[in-house]
Design an enzyme around this catalytic site. Structure first.
Site, PDB file in Angstrom:
ATOM      1  N   ASP A 138      35.367  31.633  42.617  1.00 18.46           N
ATOM      2  CA  ASP A 138      35.483  33.046  42.288  1.00 18.46           C
ATOM      3  C   ASP A 138      35.805  33.802  43.588  1.00 18.46           C
ATOM      4  O   ASP A 138      35.769  33.231  44.689  1.00 18.46           O
ATOM      5  CB  ASP A 138      34.204  33.571  41.613  1.00 18.46           C
ATOM      6  CG  ASP A 138      34.484  34.851  40.817  1.00 18.46           C
ATOM      7  OD1 ASP A 138      35.582  35.426  40.975  1.00 18.46           O
ATOM      8  OD2 ASP A 138      33.601  35.285  40.050  1.00 18.46           O
TER       9      ASP A 138
HETATM   10  C1  BGC Z   1      35.150  38.090  38.966  1.00 14.17           C
HETATM   11  C2  BGC Z   1      35.976  37.122  38.147  1.00 14.17           C
HETATM   12  C3  BGC Z   1      37.436  37.486  38.247  1.00 14.17           C
HETATM   13  C4  BGC Z   1      37.842  37.515  39.692  1.00 14.17           C
HETATM   14  C5  BGC Z   1      39.311  37.800  39.915  1.00 14.17           C
HETATM   15  C6  BGC Z   1      35.692  38.303  40.347  1.00 14.17           C
HETATM   16  O1  BGC Z   1      35.064  39.366  40.984  1.00 14.17           O
HETATM   17  O2  BGC Z   1      33.823  37.613  39.030  1.00 14.17           O
HETATM   18  O3  BGC Z   1      35.546  37.134  36.823  1.00 14.17           O
HETATM   19  O4  BGC Z   1      38.193  36.561  37.518  1.00 14.17           O
HETATM   20  O5  BGC Z   1      37.092  38.512  40.351  1.00 14.17           O
HETATM   21  O6  BGC Z   1      39.643  39.091  39.621  1.00 14.17           O
END
Ligand code: BGC
Length: 772
Positions: A295
């Site tokens: 993530d």
């Molecule tokens: C979130 C994810 C997301 C990623 C990309 C993160 O902050 O937890 O769910 O896919 O950002 O935008």
């Protein structure tokens, strides 16, 4: 021509030959299951790559400063040219994506195409209800089709990879991201996970209108301590296996191409660097062979978790099984050093690179890097009338009627309707959280919807009634990302007076209140689950007028609605319904659609009951009465009864459904036989309607304690008024299986109870025995 240029040209020639080889071998079933067919090609490319180029493939930056026309001079573009980028996210439109892909293909030494990701969570431009709302439809075909439409639209805009489905089970409404998942139940969550993966990927990832899916957040992200986002998770393996892991596994079994790791720790080790999770469980036990992405800054955050320096955590993440590094650039900047120092082996790097190259083959990007860059599709396949019409239907199906005293709903398309509340006239809040591609201002507001649906049959008056919150700072934090509701500079009293004056002129009051879009979602945890006080005060004032009041409730999570349930005659929970919000809400308010949504997360009576969920254990001191009366030395509270306000599976209709005649065709089964369960459901009210018939099972005695009931089947059926339908289910030993103390997945012989009904409090009950 100097030697260097010669070497470069020879490499490019070899790579082109390899890419072409891929072309002639393409077939139409490019699913993650046929990875083997790409192995030789991937190996050949790998043999041409420098270490730096390999690390580049593992690097996933956000699109950053790229804008059309200037991309070549941006930082990210320079990195792409140097072969330091494997994929990009947060970039959309064919024009931009083509331009960036061109840099990768034409300017980097090996010309390896990029993969383009985005958070396409509940639709793209055509936006469907937030996932928690979508799950309340209990309609798997419909949910699959929402993912299909999202894939068509996003791929028409150049994207080929979505960070969805989000399948984190959550029993904690304090956690803002409960809005992004499918609620508290692993069985329903698993079915939705598979449906979404099918919808995005179909069985052909090379098709230019499918997306590679990415199941997230692996794992257990929905269980942070105290509901605070990113907080520590700590749970037993047996709970994990039975109650939290199944939806991720269902997505893997459905062939999901990629997995995103969660931010939290598991057993004291951040998931991003947790080898047990990412290698032993995911790959060795579950057989996943796609790629794993961290993530956002997941690797960097391991330092703040306190498990090592940037170099150490980057090496740990790679060795644990993280293949692609989202944003941290820990792989890019430290792995070469770790390789030289023996902290990681070339094999560790190669394994990750191969997985990413394989994904690019699966998507058909080597065959045609511009496969998803068709300008014509962008013009004709996004936000179409057909997609919008479907979204309107889906939104209406997701709404949950929580209360409807004296048939307050549906309301008539006549007389004067007072529409009041801070959510009544805000297009930008209708799509809800994580709707990054939506043109927010194009969503239909409740005011637009009511006016359009009533036409000239009724008169609609509107007043804002109140701001979102008394607390200006909280209001700002919950109306971010362009989802603003401008603070009204009039005093609370002036706003209220205006509302009361139109309320008095009307036959019915529709109060559009609740949370704004950014009250839920990432980093939006709450310790108070009430409707904001200023809106509660508005609602109470409206109730005092004596006019019938319908509460149209916006929320991204279960709220505490004890007072509203007591005082307001009708409550329709609309979640955040998406781009067709106002029209869909009107369809339900006027009875053009009879509501049929059912809650997938329990609504508590107060915050102290949280976490509260239907499939809890019995304990050694269960309460002896069903009226919720306090009993000393039993498992209950002094100050509130145990049951929630609205249980899992709950939702009313404008009609009534009566359940009778629960029958099992036999009372014992073994591992080769099945029981057929049947029940008669009669529509005894005045409207045709859909009902989600739910089947729960209780395993009375187990080698470990078992939940008081577990959902094991459901059917959504349309029953005309006055008609009775016999609904059937089958139960076999696979429905009785669970992970035992040794984490073996078994069905244990013994007695079972079956409950069938309209929600998890299902009253009809029968019994059977299972023997091996
Ligand atoms: C979130 C994810 C997301 C990623 C990309 C993160 O902050 O937890 O769910 O896919 O950002 O935008």
């Amino acid at each position: 021509m100097n030697t260097l240029t010669n070497i470069k040209n020879i490499s490019i020639l070899i790579v082109s030959i390899i890419f072409m080889g891929c072309h002639s071998n393409q077939n139409n079933s490019n699913t993650p299951s046929n990875n083997n067919s790409f192995e030789a090609k991937v190996d050949s490319i790998l043999s041409l790559m420098t270490v730096e180029e390999k690390l580049g493939q593992l690097n996933l930056p956000s699109s950053g400063d790229i804008t059309t026309g200037v991309s070549e001079s941006s930082n990210v573009a320079k990195k792409i040219e140097e072969g330091k980028v494997g994929g990009l996210f947060n970039i959309k439109t064919v024009g931009k994506i083509k331009e960036v892909q061109k840099i990768a293909v034409e300017k980097s030494r090996l010309g390896i195409p990029l993969i383009f990701g985005m958070d396409v969570i509940h639709g793209y431009k055509t936006t469907f209800p937030i996932p928690l709302g979508l799950s309340a439809s209990w309609d798997l075909d419909m949910i699959e089709k929402t993912a299909r439409i999202a894939a068509i639209e996003a791929s028409a805009d150049g994207i080929n990879w979505t960070f969805s489905p989000m399948v984190d089970v959550s029993r904690d409404p304090r956690w803002g991201r409960i809005s992004e998942g499918n609620g508290e139940d692993a069985y329903l969550g698993s079915q939705i996970a598979s449906a979404m993966v099918r919808g995005y990927q179909q069985d052909d990832l090379t098709a230019n209108n499918t997306l590679m899916a990415c199941v997230k957040h692996f794992a257990l992200y929905g269980a942070p301590e105290a509901g605070r986002d990113y907080n520590t998770v700590d749970m037993s393996r047996i709970r994990m296996y039975n109650e939290y892991l199944p939806p991720y596994k269902a997505a893997i079994d459905a062939g999901v191409g990629s997995v995103m790791v969660s931010f939290n720790e598991i057993d004291g080790v951040p998931a991003t660097g947790n080898k047990w999770l990412l290698t032993e469980l995911l790959r060795n036990d579950w057989g996943f062979d796609g790629f794993v992405v961290t993530d956002y800054t997941g690797i960097e955050e391991m330092m703040y978790h306190g498990v090592g320096s940037f170099q150490q955590v980057s090496a740990q993440a790679l060795k644990a099984g993280s293949d692609m590094d989202m944003v941290s650039e820990g792989f890019l900047s430290t792995l070469k050093k770790s390789l030289d120092e023996g902290l990681v082996a070339m094999d560790d790097i190669d394994t990750a690179v191969k997985r990413i190259l394989t994904a690019k083959y699966q998507l058909g990007l080597f065959e045609d890097p511009y496969r998803y860059c068709d300008e014509n599709r962008a013009k004709t396949e996004i936000f179409t009338a057909e997609h919008k019409a479907f979204a309107r239907k889906v939104s209406a199906e997701s709404m949950v009627l929580l209360k409807n005293e004296n048939e307050t709903l549906p309301i008539k398309k006549s007389g004067t309707i007072a529409l009041i509340g801070p959510l009544a006239n805000t297009a930008v809040n209708m799509a809800g959280t994580w709707s990054v591609a939506t043109d927010q201002e194009k969503s239909s507001t409740v005011l637009d919807g009511l006016k359009e649906v009533v036409g000239d049959k009724a008169h609609v008056l509107y007043a804002k009634g109140s701001n979102v919150d008394y607390d200006l700072q909280l209001e700002k934090r919950t109306t971010m990302f362009g989802k603003t509701i401008p603070r009204d500079e009039r005093t609370d009293k002036q706003l209220l007076d205006e509302a009361l004056s139109i309320a008095k002129q009307s036959d019915v009051i529709v109060a559009a209140i609740g949370e704004t879009a950014e009250f839920s979602g990432e980093s939006s945890s709450r310790t108070n689950l009430d409707i904001p006080q200023v809106q509660k005060d508005l609602l109470n004032a409206l109730l005092k007028t004596g006019k019938p009041v319908v509460l149209v409730l916006f929320t991204g999570r279960p709220l505490v609605l004890v007072e509203e349930n007591k005082n307001v005659p009708a409550i329709l929970n609309v979640w955040f319904p998406g781009s067709e919000a106002g029209l869909a809400i009107s369809d339900v308010l006027f009875g053009d659609v009879n509501p049929s949504g059912k809650l997938t997360a329990t609504f508590p009576r107060n915050i102290g009951q949280v976490p509260i969920f239907y499939n809890h254990k019995n304990t050694g001191r269960p309460l002896g009465n069903s009226e919720g009366k306090f009993e000393k030395f039993k498992s209950n509270y002094l100050d509130v009864r145990n049951e929630p306000l609205y249980p899992f599976g709950y939702g009313l209709s404008y009609t009534n459904f009566d359940y009778s005649n629960l029958k099992l065709n036999k009372t014992s089964i073994n591992r080769d036989s099945e029981i057929t369960v049947s029940v008669d459901v009669t529509n005894s009210g005045n409207y045709d309607g859909k009902e989600v018939v739910q089947l729960y099972i209780r395993d009375i005695v187990g080698s470990v304690t078992r939940p008081v009931k577990e959902l094991k089947g459901f059917k959504k059926v349309m029953i005309k008024k006055g008609e009775t339908q016999t609904v059937t289910f089958t139960i076999s030993n696979k429905d009785l299986k669970f992970y035992n103390y040794d984490l073996d997945f078994v069905a244990e012989p013994g007695d079972f109870e079956v409950f069938v009904g309209t929600n998890s409090d299902a009253a009809l009950k029968a019994s059977f025995t299972f023997s091996n």
